[in-house]
Structure formats: C-alpha cells, structure tokens
Design a protein around this motif. Structure first.
Motif, PDB file in Angstrom:
ATOM      1  N   ALA A   1      -5.991 -12.454  35.640  1.00 17.06           N
ATOM      2  CA  ALA A   1      -5.977 -13.677  36.440  1.00 17.06           C
ATOM      3  C   ALA A   1      -4.692 -13.804  37.250  1.00 17.06           C
ATOM      4  O   ALA A   1      -4.717 -14.263  38.405  1.00 17.06           O
ATOM      5  CB  ALA A   1      -6.146 -14.891  35.521  1.00 17.06           C
ATOM      6  N   ILE A   2      -3.572 -13.393  36.671  1.00 13.52           N
ATOM      7  CA  ILE A   2      -2.309 -13.425  37.424  1.00 13.52           C
ATOM      8  C   ILE A   2      -2.365 -12.436  38.584  1.00 13.52           C
ATOM      9  O   ILE A   2      -1.878 -12.709  39.695  1.00 13.52           O
ATOM     10  CB  ILE A   2      -1.129 -13.118  36.487  1.00 13.52           C
ATOM     11  N   ALA A   3      -2.976 -11.265  38.354  1.00 16.76           N
ATOM     12  CA  ALA A   3      -3.099 -10.279  39.432  1.00 16.76           C
ATOM     13  C   ALA A   3      -3.983 -10.801  40.560  1.00 16.76           C
ATOM     14  O   ALA A   3      -3.742 -10.487  41.742  1.00 16.76           O
ATOM     15  CB  ALA A   3      -3.661  -8.975  38.866  1.00 16.76           C
ATOM     16  N   LEU A   4      -5.007 -11.580  40.233  1.00 19.26           N
ATOM     17  CA  LEU A   4      -5.850 -12.147  41.283  1.00 19.26           C
ATOM     18  C   LEU A   4      -5.104 -13.156  42.147  1.00 19.26           C
ATOM     19  O   LEU A   4      -5.540 -13.452  43.272  1.00 19.26           O
ATOM     20  CB  LEU A   4      -7.072 -12.821  40.650  1.00 19.26           C
ATOM     21  N   LEU A   5      -4.003 -13.696  41.637  1.00 16.91           N
ATOM     22  CA  LEU A   5      -3.164 -14.599  42.436  1.00 16.91           C
ATOM     23  C   LEU A   5      -2.227 -13.848  43.364  1.00 16.91           C
ATOM     24  O   LEU A   5      -1.463 -14.478  44.113  1.00 16.91           O
ATOM     25  CB  LEU A   5      -2.346 -15.512  41.519  1.00 16.91           C
ATOM     26  N   GLY A   6      -2.245 -12.527  43.289  1.00 18.39           N
ATOM     27  CA  GLY A   6      -1.405 -11.716  44.168  1.00 18.39           C
ATOM     28  C   GLY A   6      -0.060 -11.359  43.569  1.00 18.39           C
ATOM     29  O   GLY A   6       0.789 -10.800  44.266  1.00 18.39           O
ATOM     30  N   ARG A   7       0.159 -11.626  42.266  1.00 18.34           N
ATOM     31  CA  ARG A   7       1.425 -11.269  41.618  1.00 18.34           C
ATOM     32  C   ARG A   7       1.293  -9.898  40.977  1.00 18.34           C
ATOM     33  O   ARG A   7       0.269  -9.586  40.373  1.00 18.34           O
ATOM     34  CB  ARG A   7       1.793 -12.299  40.552  1.00 18.34           C
ATOM     35  N   ARG A   8       2.326  -9.100  41.115  1.00 20.79           N
ATOM     36  CA  ARG A   8       2.324  -7.757  40.513  1.00 20.79           C
ATOM     37  C   ARG A   8       2.473  -7.894  39.001  1.00 20.79           C
ATOM     38  O   ARG A   8       3.468  -8.427  38.516  1.00 20.79           O
ATOM     39  CB  ARG A   8       3.465  -6.927  41.100  1.00 20.79           C
ATOM     40  N   THR A   9       1.498  -7.380  38.307  1.00 20.90           N
ATOM     41  CA  THR A   9       1.408  -7.597  36.868  1.00 20.90           C
ATOM     42  C   THR A   9       1.305  -6.264  36.154  1.00 20.90           C
ATOM     43  O   THR A   9       0.560  -5.367  36.568  1.00 20.90           O
ATOM     44  CB  THR A   9       0.177  -8.464  36.529  1.00 20.90           C
ATOM     45  N   LEU A  10       2.048  -6.136  35.041  1.00 19.85           N
ATOM     46  CA  LEU A  10       2.017  -4.928  34.206  1.00 19.85           C
ATOM     47  C   LEU A  10       1.601  -5.323  32.797  1.00 19.85           C
ATOM     48  O   LEU A  10       2.133  -6.279  32.222  1.00 19.85           O
ATOM     49  CB  LEU A  10       3.398  -4.258  34.169  1.00 19.85           C
ATOM     50  N   LEU A  11       0.674  -4.567  32.239  1.00 17.52           N
ATOM     51  CA  LEU A  11       0.239  -4.743  30.854  1.00 17.52           C
ATOM     52  C   LEU A  11       0.692  -3.537  30.044  1.00 17.52           C
ATOM     53  O   LEU A  11       0.472  -2.394  30.454  1.00 17.52           O
ATOM     54  CB  LEU A  11      -1.284  -4.880  30.766  1.00 17.52           C
ATOM     55  N   ILE A  12       1.322  -3.789  28.900  1.00 15.72           N
ATOM     56  CA  ILE A  12       1.819  -2.721  28.024  1.00 15.72           C
ATOM     57  C   ILE A  12       1.038  -2.783  26.715  1.00 15.72           C
ATOM     58  O   ILE A  12       1.030  -3.822  26.038  1.00 15.72           O
ATOM     59  CB  ILE A  12       3.339  -2.863  27.761  1.00 15.72           C
ATOM     60  N   ASP A  13       0.416  -1.675  26.360  1.00 14.13           N
ATOM     61  CA  ASP A  13      -0.385  -1.595  25.142  1.00 14.13           C
ATOM     62  C   ASP A  13       0.441  -0.906  24.058  1.00 14.13           C
ATOM     63  O   ASP A  13       0.627   0.307  24.076  1.00 14.13           O
ATOM     64  CB  ASP A  13      -1.667  -0.803  25.425  1.00 14.13           C
ATOM     65  N   LEU A  14       0.929  -1.694  23.103  1.00 15.94           N
ATOM     66  CA  LEU A  14       1.715  -1.143  21.999  1.00 15.94           C
ATOM     67  C   LEU A  14       0.914  -1.002  20.709  1.00 15.94           C
ATOM     68  O   LEU A  14       1.492  -0.671  19.667  1.00 15.94           O
ATOM     69  CB  LEU A  14       2.940  -2.034  21.732  1.00 15.94           C
ATOM     70  N   ASP A  15      -0.381  -1.237  20.770  1.00 11.44           N
ATOM     71  CA  ASP A  15      -1.230  -1.144  19.577  1.00 11.44           C
ATOM     72  C   ASP A  15      -1.851   0.251  19.505  1.00 11.44           C
ATOM     73  O   ASP A  15      -2.511   0.686  20.450  1.00 11.44           O
ATOM     74  CB  ASP A  15      -2.329  -2.206  19.633  1.00 11.44           C
ATOM     75  N   PRO A  16      -1.674   0.997  18.403  1.00 14.23           N
ATOM     76  CA  PRO A  16      -2.290   2.332  18.299  1.00 14.23           C
ATOM     77  C   PRO A  16      -3.818   2.317  18.392  1.00 14.23           C
ATOM     78  O   PRO A  16      -4.435   3.352  18.650  1.00 14.23           O
ATOM     79  CB  PRO A  16      -1.829   2.825  16.919  1.00 14.23           C
ATOM     80  N   GLN A  17      -4.463   1.174  18.174  1.00 13.78           N
ATOM     81  CA  GLN A  17      -5.916   1.111  18.320  1.00 13.78           C
ATOM     82  C   GLN A  17      -6.374   1.224  19.769  1.00 13.78           C
ATOM     83  O   GLN A  17      -7.548   1.474  20.033  1.00 13.78           O
ATOM     84  CB  GLN A  17      -6.435  -0.199  17.727  1.00 13.78           C
ATOM     85  N   SER A  18      -5.473   1.012  20.719  1.00 12.42           N
ATOM     86  CA  SER A  18      -5.735   1.186  22.159  1.00 12.42           C
ATOM     87  C   SER A  18      -6.837   0.260  22.664  1.00 12.42           C
ATOM     88  O   SER A  18      -7.540   0.600  23.624  1.00 12.42           O
ATOM     89  CB  SER A  18      -6.104   2.645  22.470  1.00 12.42           C
ATOM     90  N   HIS A  19      -6.987  -0.903  22.085  1.00 17.58           N
ATOM     91  CA  HIS A  19      -8.053  -1.797  22.522  1.00 17.58           C
ATOM     92  C   HIS A  19      -7.777  -2.357  23.909  1.00 17.58           C
ATOM     93  O   HIS A  19      -8.720  -2.553  24.685  1.00 17.58           O
ATOM     94  CB  HIS A  19      -8.219  -2.934  21.520  1.00 17.58           C
ATOM     95  N   LEU A  20      -6.550  -2.605  24.243  1.00 20.03           N
ATOM     96  CA  LEU A  20      -6.244  -3.113  25.576  1.00 20.03           C
ATOM     97  C   LEU A  20      -6.592  -2.069  26.638  1.00 20.03           C
ATOM     98  O   LEU A  20      -7.152  -2.399  27.689  1.00 20.03           O
ATOM     99  CB  LEU A  20      -4.766  -3.502  25.659  1.00 20.03           C
ATOM    100  N   SER A  21      -6.279  -0.806  26.369  1.00 14.01           N
ATOM    101  CA  SER A  21      -6.600   0.263  27.322  1.00 14.01           C
ATOM    102  C   SER A  21      -8.110   0.412  27.462  1.00 14.01           C
ATOM    103  O   SER A  21      -8.641   0.556  28.581  1.00 14.01           O
ATOM    104  CB  SER A  21      -5.978   1.581  26.852  1.00 14.01           C
ATOM    105  N   LEU A  22      -8.835   0.371  26.360  1.00 17.26           N
ATOM    106  CA  LEU A  22     -10.288   0.496  26.421  1.00 17.26           C
ATOM    107  C   LEU A  22     -10.922  -0.701  27.126  1.00 17.26           C
ATOM    108  O   LEU A  22     -11.950  -0.571  27.791  1.00 17.26           O
ATOM    109  CB  LEU A  22     -10.847   0.621  25.002  1.00 17.26           C
TER     110      LEU A  22
END
Length: 450
Positions: free
Chosen positions: A30-51
């Motif tokens: 949602a922040i990216a849809l506002l035009g702000r550059r957004t980075l997500l960091i996945d620190l969980d070994p389950q990799s659910h954010l990446s999936l």
C-alpha cells in the motif's frame, strides 16, 4: 524542505499466526502504491514473505542469508524489485543455519545494520518481517529498526504476550539499540462485534495513555486504526503470489490496509516537515497509475456486463446452440433405440437352452400338484345349542367304532404348504344356559317334534 529520513520498522510478535507477514506485505504494498520507495526484508527462514510476493529464494540468487554470512556480498545484490516502487530482500531456508555460523562473530547482532548503510538513502520506508523467536536474526532486525509494530489479535493471551514483548524492547533500548521504541499495535483478524475484543482494545488504549510522557520506549505508542477485519481474501492471496491489492483490491482487507498505510505515511511525513497538501497523498505518477488501473478495471467490468447482455445477435447464437444440442440428443436417442432390440436378442438364450432351463415345477405330474393342495380346514361353526347336545347325548355311540380310527379322523391332514396363512379362529359365543326338561315350554316343544 529538509529531506525526510527513511522510516525503518520491524514487525515483531513472539506469538505465531497473528498476521505478522500478511501485515508486512500489504502495508508495504500500500505504501508503494502511494509512490514511496519501499523495501521489505524477510528475516524468517520459513520465507513466507518471499512466497507471498511470488519469489522463490532458492532460485532468485543472493538472499539475506548471503548478506549476513558472506562478508564479500553486497546488500544491493540481494535486493530484487517485485512491483513498482516495491523491492524485496528475499529469504531462504538456509537462513536457519545463520545463527550457528554467526555464533563466533564479535558483533553478530549488528551485521545487518552495518551492511545496510550503503543503500539506506535509496528507500523511503523499510519494513522488516522478524521471526517469532528472539534469536540472532530477530536481534539483527531490531538493531536495524527505529521502531517496532506489534501485529496481534484482540485477545487476552495476546495482550499478555505484549507485556513480555515490551520488556524485551526495553532491554534492547538499554543496550544494543538506544533509539528503538514501540510505534504501536496493529489489530489483525479483528472482530468488532464481540464484547471481548472491544474490552481488549480499551485496555490497550488505556495502557498506552498511562505511559504518555514517561520516557519509556512505548511512550507515544497507540493502537493503529483502522483495525484489519477478518477477511478470507487475505488468506487466499498468498497462494497466488499476490498482494491483496493484486488479488482483490476492493475487499474489506484491502480497504483496511490501504487506509492504515495512508495514515502511517502521513504521520511520518508531517512529523518531518511535509505540508498537509502532500503528506500521505499519492505522488503524481502514482495517481496516474492508479487512475489507469481503475479505468482498465472499469472497462473489463463493462465488457463482462455487455457480454452477458442479450442482443439480437447473441439471442440468435443461443438459439443455434440450443438447436445443435437438441439435434445431438435426438441422434443419440435414435441410436439407442436401434441398438436396444439387437442387445435384447443377444441376451436371450437359444431355444434348446431355454427348454432345458424351464423350471422343474412345470414338468411335475398332476398328482404331485394335487398333493400340494392345502386341505380345507374344518369350519368352526357356532356352538351347538342345548337341544342338539341333548339329542346327541340320547343317541348311543356304536360299540364297533374304534378309538384309533376316530382319533385318526379327528386329526387334521398335514398341509404341504407350511407357510400358508391359517384361518382366524372364530370368536366363541357364550354357552347357553341349560333348560330344565320338566319345564312346560320344553314339554310342548317335544310334542311338536322339536
């Protein structure tokens, strides 16, 4: 205007299954849809954010694991762009072994903070998805972040877990990261109709209000609104590798996350000198992209409606299709009728076999058939009158009658049809009262011959 520093936020809860990864993905999208550059960091070994974003860490190349373990790896090489204004530092299952490999590192809890300095100015907002345990990976995320958001459900046990989390953040603020604070609570899978949920929300608000001005790490924290309502679309979107705005952009979950992200951005930009006209508003490029997406969605909806509407052409096509289906059904029925006599003829046995297969009951002699006839049961007539009893008593029984013969005659013949129903017994009438022979009426009856 003073440039706005990046807002680095870690989403953490030591209790699993509370919507932590879902909130990280959808708030960032949602922040990216506002035009702000957004980075997500996945620190969980389950990799659910990446999936959730459709990224497989095992095949994408370098991940956050290499950024932590390999000193020669650059953080920039571990970042991939997944949407407009949205980047991801993916995870992999190998990240589970990073804690063992970094155990001997002298500053193992600050590695990610040190590596991230080379790209810190390239993003406006950074969201970190921390694992539910308090290990080396979580400590790296908390040392990099400036604030902590706590996704939780409005339940009593979740509130107890928040108390322990507050103590953990306080310990970190006293040592590893003095600038760390708690930004607030994100209510996930919220049910506004229950009294228990309303009571928990009120308790949280009272707790944060009492801490105002205390100087503690949760000074200024609050319950972020709106709460994210329970919505099945939020659970379905990860299976397609999409955010909720890709999968169902106007479902209740998408509306709540969009409103929450706008307030999240607006508060940060207003606190750092942005004007009311631009704080939390989409950039011109983002607004144009949103308008184009809305127009495309409206055109698709109009096309769907027009395709389902009947016109002379569509009516003629429907009639032709119905005629085709009727003709196919008629041909199939005719074919079945033609084949049915052939199938019946094939199933009938030859005449010789049919004669041999006749039942034996048809060829039995007539005598055997007559033997099976059930004898007529003796009629159970009405009880004899007293007059008949007297006549029979006056008539002597012949002495030549043999008892065995009379007994044999009295015995009913055994029926060959054991299962035939037996006649119902006749209801016995009450026995007539005996008449005195000396009675005048009796004497007159005897004179007339009775």
């Amino acid at each position: 205007m003073t440039p706005i520093p990046p807002r680095i936020t870690a989403l953490l809860n030591q209790k699993g299954g509370v919507g932590k990864t879902t909130s990280t993905v959808n708030i960032g999208a949602a922040i990216a849809l506002l035009g702000r550059r957004t980075l997500l960091i996945d620190l969980d070994p389950q990799s659910h954010l990446s999936l959730h974003l459709g990224v497989d860490g095992s095949s994408v190349g370098q991940t956050v694991y290499e950024a932590l373990v390999d000193p020669e790896c650059s953080v920039r090489d571990s970042i991939v762009q997944v949407r407009d204004n949205l980047w991801l530092m993916p995870s992999t299952t190998d990240l589970a072994g990073a804690e063992t490999e970094l155990a001997s590192h002298p500053d193992r809890n600050r590695i990610l903070r040190q590596r991230f300095e080379e790209v810190a100015g390239e993003f406006d907002f950074v969201l970190i998805d921390c694992p539910p345990s308090l290990g080396v990976l979580t400590l790296n995320g908390l040392c990099l972040a400036d604030e902590v958001l706590v996704p939780m459900q409005a339940q009593f046990l979740a509130m107890q877990g928040l108390t322990k989390l507050v103590e953990t953040v306080q310990l970190l603020a006293q040592g590893l990261n003095p600038t760390l604070r708690i930004g607030g609570v994100v209510l996930c899978m919220h049910e506004t109709q229950t009294a228990h949920a309303r009571e928990v929300v009120q308790e949280l608000s009272n707790f944060f209000d009492e801490s105002a001005g205390s100087g503690l790490p949760w000074d200024g924290a609050k319950v972020l609104m709106p709460a994210i309502r329970r919505n099945i679309k939020l659970a379905e979107a990860p299976s397609f590798g999409q955010t909720i705005f890709d999968y169902a952009p106007w479902c209740p979950g998408a509306i709540d996350y969009r409103a929450l992200a706008e307030r999240f951005v607006r508060e940060w930009e207003l606190a750092h000198g942005a004007s009311e006209a631009v704080a939390g508003k989409p950039t011109p490029a983002a607004a144009a992209a949103a308008a184009a997406a809305a127009a495309a969605a409206a055109a698709a909806a109009a096309a769907a409606v027009s395709s389902s509407r009947f016109t002379p052409e569509t009516a003629a096509a429907a009639r032709a299709a119905q005629r085709t289906r009727t003709e196919k059904k008629t041909v199939a029925t005719t074919r079945v009728r033609e084949l049915k006599p052939q199938q019946e003829a094939a199933q009938q046995p030859p005449p010789a076999q049919a004669k041999a297969a006749r039942p034996a009951a048809e060829s039995r002699p007539a005598a055997a058939a007559q033997a099976e006839v059930k004898p007529k049961p003796a009629s159970a007539g009405p009880r004899r009158s007293a007059v008949e009893k007297e006549k029979s008593a006056a008539t002597p029984v012949p002495a030549t009658a043999s008892a065995p013969a009379s007994a044999h005659a009295a015995k009913p013949a055994k029926s060959t049809l054991a299962s035939a129903p037996q006649p119902e017994p006749t209801r016995a009438e009450p026995e007539a009262e005996p008449i005195d022979p000396s009675h005048p009426f009796r004497a007159a009856l005897r004179q007339r011959g009775g």
